[in-house]
Design a protein around this motif. Structure first.
Motif, PDB file in Angstrom:
ATOM      1  N   GLY A  97     -28.219  34.687   5.800  1.00 36.97           N
ATOM      2  CA  GLY A  97     -27.731  33.783   6.839  1.00 36.97           C
ATOM      3  C   GLY A  97     -28.804  33.080   7.648  1.00 36.97           C
ATOM      4  N   VAL A  98     -30.072  33.367   7.364  1.00 36.57           N
ATOM      5  CA  VAL A  98     -31.145  32.647   8.047  1.00 36.57           C
ATOM      6  C   VAL A  98     -31.341  31.310   7.322  1.00 36.57           C
ATOM      7  CG1 VAL A  98     -33.586  32.694   8.696  1.00 36.57           C
ATOM      8  CG2 VAL A  98     -32.268  34.823   8.623  1.00 36.57           C
ATOM      9  N   PRO A  99     -31.383  30.178   8.063  1.00 35.50           N
ATOM     10  CA  PRO A  99     -31.592  28.891   7.390  1.00 35.50           C
ATOM     11  C   PRO A  99     -32.870  28.912   6.555  1.00 35.50           C
ATOM     12  CG  PRO A  99     -31.041  28.551   9.693  1.00 35.50           C
ATOM     13  CD  PRO A  99     -31.241  30.026   9.514  1.00 35.50           C
ATOM     14  N   LEU A 100     -32.799  28.389   5.346  1.00 31.84           N
ATOM     15  CA  LEU A 100     -33.997  28.340   4.511  1.00 31.84           C
ATOM     16  C   LEU A 100     -34.966  27.300   5.072  1.00 31.84           C
ATOM     17  CD1 LEU A 100     -32.798  28.579   0.792  1.00 31.84           C
ATOM     18  CD2 LEU A 100     -32.969  30.346   2.537  1.00 31.84           C
ATOM     19  N   SER A 101     -36.228  27.464   4.734  1.00 36.89           N
ATOM     20  CA  SER A 101     -37.218  26.447   5.080  1.00 36.89           C
ATOM     21  C   SER A 101     -38.275  26.505   3.985  1.00 36.89           C
ATOM     22  CB  SER A 101     -37.841  26.731   6.447  1.00 36.89           C
ATOM     23  OG  SER A 101     -38.499  27.978   6.406  1.00 36.89           O
ATOM     24  N   THR A 102     -39.183  25.560   4.002  1.00 39.33           N
ATOM     25  CA  THR A 102     -40.210  25.567   2.951  1.00 39.33           C
ATOM     26  C   THR A 102     -41.592  25.419   3.553  1.00 39.33           C
ATOM     27  OG1 THR A 102     -41.008  24.457   0.976  1.00 39.33           O
ATOM     28  CG2 THR A 102     -39.866  23.086   2.592  1.00 39.33           C
ATOM     29  N   GLN A 103     -42.571  26.015   2.853  1.00 34.16           N
ATOM     30  CA  GLN A 103     -43.965  25.915   3.290  1.00 34.16           C
ATOM     31  C   GLN A 103     -44.613  24.633   2.763  1.00 34.16           C
ATOM     32  OE1 GLN A 103     -45.348  28.206   5.396  1.00 34.16           O
ATOM     33  NE2 GLN A 103     -43.241  28.973   5.417  1.00 34.16           N
TER      34      GLN A 103
ATOM     35  N   GLY B  31     -32.083  30.031  -6.805  1.00 33.92           N
ATOM     36  CA  GLY B  31     -33.294  29.797  -6.024  1.00 33.92           C
ATOM     37  C   GLY B  31     -33.915  28.429  -6.246  1.00 33.92           C
ATOM     38  N   MET B  32     -33.225  27.553  -6.984  1.00 33.44           N
ATOM     39  CA  MET B  32     -33.799  26.235  -7.284  1.00 33.44           C
ATOM     40  C   MET B  32     -33.859  25.339  -6.052  1.00 33.44           C
ATOM     41  SD  MET B  32     -34.677  26.238 -10.471  1.00 33.44           S
ATOM     42  CE  MET B  32     -35.156  27.958 -10.300  1.00 33.44           C
ATOM     43  N   VAL B  33     -33.141  25.709  -4.983  1.00 31.57           N
ATOM     44  CA  VAL B  33     -33.208  24.914  -3.756  1.00 31.57           C
ATOM     45  C   VAL B  33     -34.475  25.230  -2.966  1.00 31.57           C
ATOM     46  CG1 VAL B  33     -30.719  24.586  -3.512  1.00 31.57           C
ATOM     47  CG2 VAL B  33     -31.788  26.629  -2.546  1.00 31.57           C
ATOM     48  N   ARG B  34     -35.270  26.210  -3.466  1.00 33.92           N
ATOM     49  CA  ARG B  34     -36.531  26.532  -2.782  1.00 33.92           C
ATOM     50  C   ARG B  34     -37.695  25.950  -3.581  1.00 33.92           C
ATOM     51  NH1 ARG B  34     -36.556  32.551  -2.734  1.00 33.92           N
ATOM     52  NH2 ARG B  34     -38.567  32.257  -1.717  1.00 33.92           N
ATOM     53  N   VAL B 107     -39.293  19.531  -5.768  1.00 35.96           N
ATOM     54  CA  VAL B 107     -37.892  19.208  -5.467  1.00 35.96           C
ATOM     55  C   VAL B 107     -37.417  18.120  -6.434  1.00 35.96           C
ATOM     56  CG1 VAL B 107     -36.253  18.479  -3.702  1.00 35.96           C
ATOM     57  CG2 VAL B 107     -38.352  19.640  -3.038  1.00 35.96           C
ATOM     58  N   CYS B 108     -36.247  18.311  -7.041  1.00 34.67           N
ATOM     59  CA  CYS B 108     -35.646  17.241  -7.827  1.00 34.67           C
ATOM     60  C   CYS B 108     -34.301  16.870  -7.185  1.00 34.67           C
ATOM     61  CB  CYS B 108     -35.547  17.620  -9.300  1.00 34.67           C
ATOM     62  SG  CYS B 108     -34.769  19.197  -9.634  1.00 34.67           S
ATOM     63  N   PRO B 109     -33.639  15.815  -7.675  1.00 42.32           N
ATOM     64  CA  PRO B 109     -32.491  15.277  -6.933  1.00 42.32           C
ATOM     65  C   PRO B 109     -31.383  16.292  -6.586  1.00 42.32           C
ATOM     66  CG  PRO B 109     -33.217  13.663  -8.522  1.00 42.32           C
ATOM     67  CD  PRO B 109     -34.040  14.898  -8.774  1.00 42.32           C
ATOM     68  N   GLY B 110     -30.946  17.106  -7.544  1.00 40.63           N
ATOM     69  CA  GLY B 110     -29.876  18.066  -7.251  1.00 40.63           C
ATOM     70  C   GLY B 110     -30.219  19.015  -6.107  1.00 40.63           C
ATOM     71  N   PRO B 111     -31.328  19.753  -6.224  1.00 40.02           N
ATOM     72  CA  PRO B 111     -31.724  20.668  -5.152  1.00 40.02           C
ATOM     73  C   PRO B 111     -31.990  19.971  -3.813  1.00 40.02           C
ATOM     74  CG  PRO B 111     -32.818  21.277  -7.170  1.00 40.02           C
ATOM     75  CD  PRO B 111     -32.112  19.980  -7.446  1.00 40.02           C
ATOM     76  N   ALA B 112     -32.461  18.714  -3.834  1.00 37.75           N
ATOM     77  CA  ALA B 112     -32.707  18.020  -2.563  1.00 37.75           C
ATOM     78  C   ALA B 112     -31.402  17.868  -1.795  1.00 37.75           C
ATOM     79  CB  ALA B 112     -33.319  16.640  -2.820  1.00 37.75           C
ATOM     80  N   ILE B 113     -30.310  17.593  -2.531  1.00 40.40           N
ATOM     81  CA  ILE B 113     -29.004  17.431  -1.890  1.00 40.40           C
ATOM     82  C   ILE B 113     -28.418  18.799  -1.543  1.00 40.40           C
ATOM     83  CG2 ILE B 113     -26.650  16.594  -2.224  1.00 40.40           C
ATOM     84  CD1 ILE B 113     -27.886  14.524  -4.231  1.00 40.40           C
TER      85      ILE B 113
END
Lengths: 168, 143
Positions: A97-103, B31-34, B107-113
Motif C-alpha cells: 500500500g505504499v505508493p511506488l516510486s523510482t530512483q 513488477g514491470m511498472v518499476r 519505461v515503455c508505453p504500457g507500464p508508463a500508463i
C-alpha cells in the motif's frame, strides 16, 4: 535433493534472483487481457498507439486526423484507463500500500520517454504492439523490430550503467 | 489496424476496460511498472522479463490464431482486426530509437500508463516524454 534438482534450483536462483512465479503469472495475465480484448471485440491492443490517437483530439494536422486514429481513439483511452484501474487493484489489494516510486532521475525518464514515444510510433509498435501483438500475429517484421529494440536497449542500459559508475 | 464496428457499445466498453485492467494488473504483479526491474533485465541481472513476454505471447498467440478459426466474428460483433506490420526504414529506425530510450529509462508505453495506478507519480516524467515523442513523430510525419 538430488544433484539435478540442486542444479536446476541454482540455475533458477541465478536467472531469477527475486523469484520467477510472479513474472510468469503477470505475463500470462497481460496476455489474457490482450486475448480477451480480441475475442470480445476483435481489437488489437498495442499500447503506443494511444498516444498518437489521443493527440488527434488536440492536433489538427492531417497525420493525426487519419481514420486509424479517429476511429480507435475512444476505445484506446478506455483500454488505457483499464490499465490504471488494474494497477490500482494490485496496489490496493496485493502490495503493502505504499505508493511506488523510482530512483531513476527525472531527466532520464523524460529523455528516455521521448525516444520511446518517438521510436515506437515511427516503428508502429512497442513492447506490446510488436512484442506481444505482432509476435502473436506471427508477423516477421515485428520479430525484426523486437530483436532490434532489445539489442539497442541492452547496449544503452549497459553502457549507461558503466558510464554512471565511472562518474559517481 | 482495421476499423472495427462493434454492435454492443456498452458491453464493448466494459470488455475493453476489463481487458485493460487484466493487462495493468499483470504488469504490476510482474513488477514491470518499476523501471529498476526492467533495467535489471536489460543489464542481464534478472531474466524475469523473458517470462513476462513469453507468457504473454503464448496466450495471445493462441487467441489470435485460434479465435478467427473457431468464431465467425468477435463475441460482441464486428470483425477480427489484424496487426499488419511492414519492414522498412521506419520500422528498424524507430525500433532502434525505442530501444535507446527504453534502455535509458526502463519505461515503455504500457507500464508508463499502468504505473500511475500504483501511485508512482515519478512516472509522469516518462509519460510526458512518451507523449511528446509521439507528438514530435506525428508532426514530422508526412500526410
Amino acid at each position: 535433493m538430488d544433484a539435478f534438482t540442486q542444479m536446476a534450483s541454482a540455475l533458477l536462483n541465478t536467472l531469477f534472483p527475486t523469484g520467477w512465479g510472479h513474472y510468469l503469472a503477470g505475463g500470462l495475465l497481460v496476455g489474457t487481457g490482450t486475448a480477451l480484448l480480441f475475442v470480445y471485440t476483435g481489437r488489437i491492443g498495442g499500447m503506443s498507439s494511444v498516444f498518437s490517437s489521443t493527440w488527434s483530439w488536440l492536433v489538427r494536422r492531417p497525420y493525426f486526423q487519419t481514420a486509424r486514429y479517429l476511429e480507435t481513439r475512444g476505445w484506446r483511452l478506455v483500454y488505457a484507463a483499464g490499465l490504471i484501474v488494474g494497477a490500482l487493484v494490485w496496489w490496493l489489494g496485493f502490495s503493502d500500500g505504499v505508493p511506488l516510486s523510482t530512483q531513476v532521475p527525472a531527466w532520464q525518464l523524460l529523455l528516455g520517454g521521448f525516444f520511446v514515444g518517438y521510436g515506437a510510433r515511427l516503428s508502429n509498435g512497442c513492447t506490446s504492439g510488436h512484442g506481444i501483438c505482432g509476435l502473436g500475429s506471427l508477423q516477421l517484421p515485428s520479430l525484426g523490430a523486437v530483436l532490434i529494440f532489445m539489442a539497442t536497449a541492452f547496449l544503452t542500459a549497459n553502457a549507461f550503467a558503466r558510464l554512471s559508475a565511472r562518474f559517481t | 489496424m482495421n476499423a472495427v464496428t462493434v454492435k454492443h457499445p456498452l458491453a464493448a466498453l466494459l470488455a475493453t476496460l476489463a481487458a485493460g485492467a487484466l493487462f495493468g494488473f499483470g504488469l504490476s504483479l510482474a513488477g514491470m511498472v518499476r523501471p529498476e526491474v526492467v533495467l535489471s533485465f536489460l543489464r542481464l541481472q534478472d531474466w524475469g522479463l523473458m517470462l513476462v513476454m513469453g507468457g504473454a505471447v503464448l496466450v495471445v498467440l493462441l487467441a489470435y490464431q485460434g479465435a478467427p478459426r473457431l468464431l465467425a466474428r468477435p463475441l460482441l460483433g464486428g470483425n477480427f482486426g489484424q496487426h499488419p506490420s511492414v519492414w522498412n526504414r521506419d520500422t528498424w529506425r524507430g525500433a532502434a530509437l525505442f530501444g535507446l530510450g527504453w534502455g535509458l529509462c526502463g519505461v515503455c508505453p504500457g507500464p508508463a500508463i499502468a504505473g500511475l495506478g500504483t501511485g508512482d507519480l515519478d512516472l509522469l516524467w516518462a509519460l510526458a516524454g512518451i507523449a511528446l515523442g509521439a507528438l514530435a513523430q506525428g508532426l514530422r510525419a508526412k500526410g
